[in-house]
Design an enzyme around this catalytic site. Structure first.
Site, PDB file in Angstrom:
ATOM      1  CB  SER B 149      74.059  49.154  49.379  1.00 56.81           C
ATOM      2  OG  SER B 149      74.088  48.134  48.398  1.00 56.81           O
ATOM      3  CE1 TYR B 162      69.125  47.213  51.416  1.00 56.37           C
ATOM      4  CE2 TYR B 162      70.362  47.152  49.361  1.00 56.37           C
ATOM      5  CZ  TYR B 162      70.334  47.089  50.740  1.00 56.37           C
ATOM      6  OH  TYR B 162      71.481  46.924  51.435  1.00 56.37           O
TER       7      TYR B 162
END
Lengths: 504, 257
Positions: B149, B162
């Site tokens: 990501s 995250y």
């Protein structure tokens, strides 16, 4: 049924009971520990290729050295629902000894010579013994293998599974005709003995059965008596395939070996014939010398200077359409001008194992590898069909780089490839860009072969499909084979990529 | 597209882990359309079976195979990987797309949520991609695709866990690339920006900001074919991240991105 069951190693039965525990799922701790121990671990994962190096296949490899080990792996595979493919030296051109994602039993460690009778010429060996091992063992007693392939590296187990032939197929038949008896372990854990008299149905099916009925554990074979380590060789050129075949017919009765090289880039298939005969009686004045392993050993340099291990790299630049056309033309005119009607002596090894003359020659085809397409066509139809095939190849821009013509006779093995006629073996480079065209070409050549009443050979194949096989073997033969498969291997444990593609 | 399987040009297999939604699902559909046999691995069995049935019905042939599995059951991975290899015979592409991003308030510090992200986003990826690495190392070919990501590029105020897992995954993939390129294996790190997936919708952003997961899958497929190393999808995120990467800390720690 005349099956003889031999007792196996006691540890094997002990282990079997553990597998039963797993199957019943009674004792979870044992289940866990056994899975860890017997799961095919990733260190067994190995890249395997066909001899032509045109197919890549990763499988979990096991290398048993005794029959008991084979039985253990059968149990393991059945438990994890893995299929087992058998493999020897991996010299089949196609996918006959590949089993992607499954287990491969590499049988080369079962390579003991069990018995040898220098008087009778009867030899009993394990399946992983190679052709090379056998001739080196028996030659000095004056015995040679009655049938050899073009290379000495295959294992005898592989040779039997494919029922290989040599340049003497029209007189000596396939190797299976010289097997007196074999023992095999079936996936049902039965050890059976087969011969032409005993379990004859399995004898004629397992030889040439592509290694999916059982594992040969010992093979007893009759060797051929020879009186010299040399053969007489006659060489002459033939301007067309027609002329070559016309030359073959009258002399096959008096020739021990016959083989034709065919220039696949030539529209009428010109080439060169080699014919060999054994030396008899006292034709060889020094048989003890010619019958020695040292005498037979191929030189390891080319023209006395270049190491042969490097030779394939020098062939590499010629392995294209233009290079091959030039080399073939040069080879033909050399044969025509310098070797025409020439008679000379050559050692048995040099004559028979032509493919071993240049080590790793298959690598000269580059990273895409090669395939071979060999078809067997009855005598009357053979010429026209082969010429049609050669022209089709040329028309499609996919000329064969090497063509080999051999004479054959029928035999009584269930999945036999032989006919009373000729075979033409054609090598093609498999490149990234030509694979679909090559497959299409093979499909179209299949139709020519089938309409000429021809047959095919599993050791060479990588392009057939199940439908073609059904058409040339016939529904009856397929049924008989399937019934034997169900009897020997009811759970379908033995499978190869070739089996899945053609026979399942 | 008609496909015939032959020994010379066999049908190859692909594994997509996390195939029950989002980019994973789109990748599975795309790979099946491109002629691969696809093993769809995910936890939600019903969803998985429905997607497989849909793909197979669309293509008129069995191309998609369901393998229910929870990626946090790491011990099962080697066995399941073997089973998939056994069933598909040849595997050329492995995509790891499983990922979770629980909503996290700006003043929330939640060990359980962080641990879940490490389990799914990192350890699951390592469990699967190690197996892929072993296979492709032996084969001397293959494509490993990890869905990381853009969040892994900087540590941001939103969801520290995250960003950390995606940074870990990116670095792990870089190591795989450095180990395996010399063996002929291609490793692709995908860094999606805004892609319209369940995860994106949970952030409450407007769908108009995002591309569809099918578009993302299309980008990934092209990157696989081109053997690209790092892919930003949509592509403009490469420029956005170029800027973000170089924002000095004394500014970045005052921002709310």
């Amino acid at each position: 049924m005349d099956y003889v069951s031999h007792p196996l190693h006691p540890l094997f039965y002990f282990q079997k009971t553990f597998y039963l525990v797993i199957r019943e799922r009674n004792c979870s701790l044992i289940i866990v520990s056994l899975f860890i121990v017997f799961m095919p671990t990733s260190d067994r994962l190995t890249l395997l290729q066909n001899f032509g190096r045109s197919i890549k296949s990763a499988a979990y490899i096991y290398r048993p050295s005794h029959t008991e080990h084979v039985a253990e792996i059968f149990s393991l595979a059945a438990e994890r629902e893995f299929k087992i493919g058998l493999r020897g030296s991996g010299r089949s051109y196609g996918d006959a000894s590949l089993n992607a994602g499954g287990i491969i039993l590499d049988l080369r460690r079962m390579n003991r010579i069990i018995e040898w009778g220098p008087e009778s010429g009867v030899i009993k060996v394990e399946p992983g013994v190679t052709i090379q091992q056998i001739w080196q063992y028996t030659l000095e007693d004056g015995w040679w293998l009655p049938v050899v392939p073009g290379t000495m590296f295959p294992t005898i187990g592989g040779c039997l599974a494919m029922n290989i032939h040599g340049k003497n197929n029209y007189v000596a038949g396939p190797i299976g005709e010289h097997v007196l008896e074999f023992e095999a372990l079936l996936p049902t854990d039965e050890l059976i003995t087969c011969s032409p008299q005993r379990n004859a149905d399995l004898f004629y099916a397992m030889i040439g059965g592509a290694g999916v009925l059982g594992v040969f554990t010992s093979i007893t074979m009759q060797m051929k008596k020879i009186y010299s380590g040399n053969v007489w060789v006659d060489a002459w050129s033939a301007p067309t395939l027609r002329a070559m075949m016309d030359d073959f017919e009258p002399i096959k009765g008096e020739s021990d070996y016959l083989v034709g090289w065919v220039d696949g880039t030539h529209s009428r298939g010109r080439g060169q014939i080699h014919r060999a005969t054994y030396l008899h009686g006292d034709e060889d004045h020094e048989p003890t010398q010619t019958l020695s392993v040292e005498f037979q050993t191929l030189p390891d340099t080319f023209l006395g200077v270049m190491p042969k291990s490097l030779l394939w790299r020098f062939m590499r630049p010629f392995m294209n359409d233009l290079g091959t056309t030039l080399v073939n033309t040069a080879k033909y005119y050399h044969a025509r001008l310098f070797e025409h009607r020439k008679r000379y002596v050559q050692s048995l090894v040099a004559f028979n194992f032509l493919l071993d003359y240049v080590p790793n020659w298959e690598k000269s085809y580059g990273s895409g590898g090669l395939i071979q397409y060999q078809s067997f066509i009855p005598r009357e139809q053979a010429h026209d069909a082969f010429v049609e095939m050669l022209r089709l190849c040329q028309k499609r821009g996919l000329p064969t780089y090497l063509g080999v013509l051999k004479r054959h006779r029928p035999d009584q093995f269930l999945l036999t490839h032989a006919v009373d006629g000729y075979s033409l073996a054609m090598d093609f480079p498999a490149k990234q860009g030509n694979r679909i065209d090559l497959q299409k070409l093979a499909d179209d050549m299949n139709e020519i072969v089938l309409s000429a009443g021809g047959r095919f050979y599993f050791a060479k194949d990588s392009t057939l499909n199940a439908n073609v096989v059904k058409r040339y073997l016939g529904e009856d033969t397929m049924d008989r084979f399937r019934k034997l498969k169900a009897r020997c291997d009811p759970d379908g444990l033995l499978e190869t990529e070739l089996y899945r593609r053609l026979l399942s | 597209m008609t496909l015939t399987s032959s020994t010379l040009s066999p049908i190859h297999g692909a594994i997509v882990v996390g195939a029950s939604s989002g980019i994973g699902e789109a990748m599975a559909r795309r790979l099946a359309r491109e002629g691969y046999s696809v093993a769809l691995v995910a936890r939600r069995v019903d969803r998985l079976n429905a997607i497989c049935d849909e793909i197979n019905a669309q293509l008129g042939t069995k191309r998609a195979f369901a393998y229910p599995h929870d990626v946090t059951h790491f011990d099962e991975v080697p066995t399941l990987f073997q089973t998939v290899l056994r069933d598909l015979e040849r595997i050329k592409i492995v995509v790891y797309s499983s990922g979770v991003m629980p909503t996290m308030a700006l003043n929330e510090y939640n060990f359980e949520k962080d641990r879940l992200m490490i389990d799914v986003n990192v350890l699951g990826a390592i469990a699967w991609l190690n197996q892929a690495a072993i296979l492709f190392d032996r084969l001397g070919s293959g494509h490993i695709v990890g869905i990381s990501s853009v969040s892994g590029v900087r540590g941001r105020v939103v969801n520290p866990g995250y960003g950390m897992t995606k940074a870990a995954l990116t670095t792990y993939l870089e190591s795989l690339r450095n180990r395996l390129t010399r063996k002929g294996v291609h490793v692709l790190t995908v860094k999606p920006g805004f892609v319209d997936t369940d995860m994106f919708r949970a952030t409450g952003r407007a769908a108009s900001m995002a591309i569809s997961s099918d578009q993302a899958a299309g980008d990934i497929w092209k990157a696989i074919r081109a053997r690209k190393q790092i892919l930003y999808t949509p592509a403009r995120w490469a420029w956005i991240m170029l800027v973000i990467r170089y924002i000095p800390s004394f500014i970045f720690r005052r921002l709310s991105i």
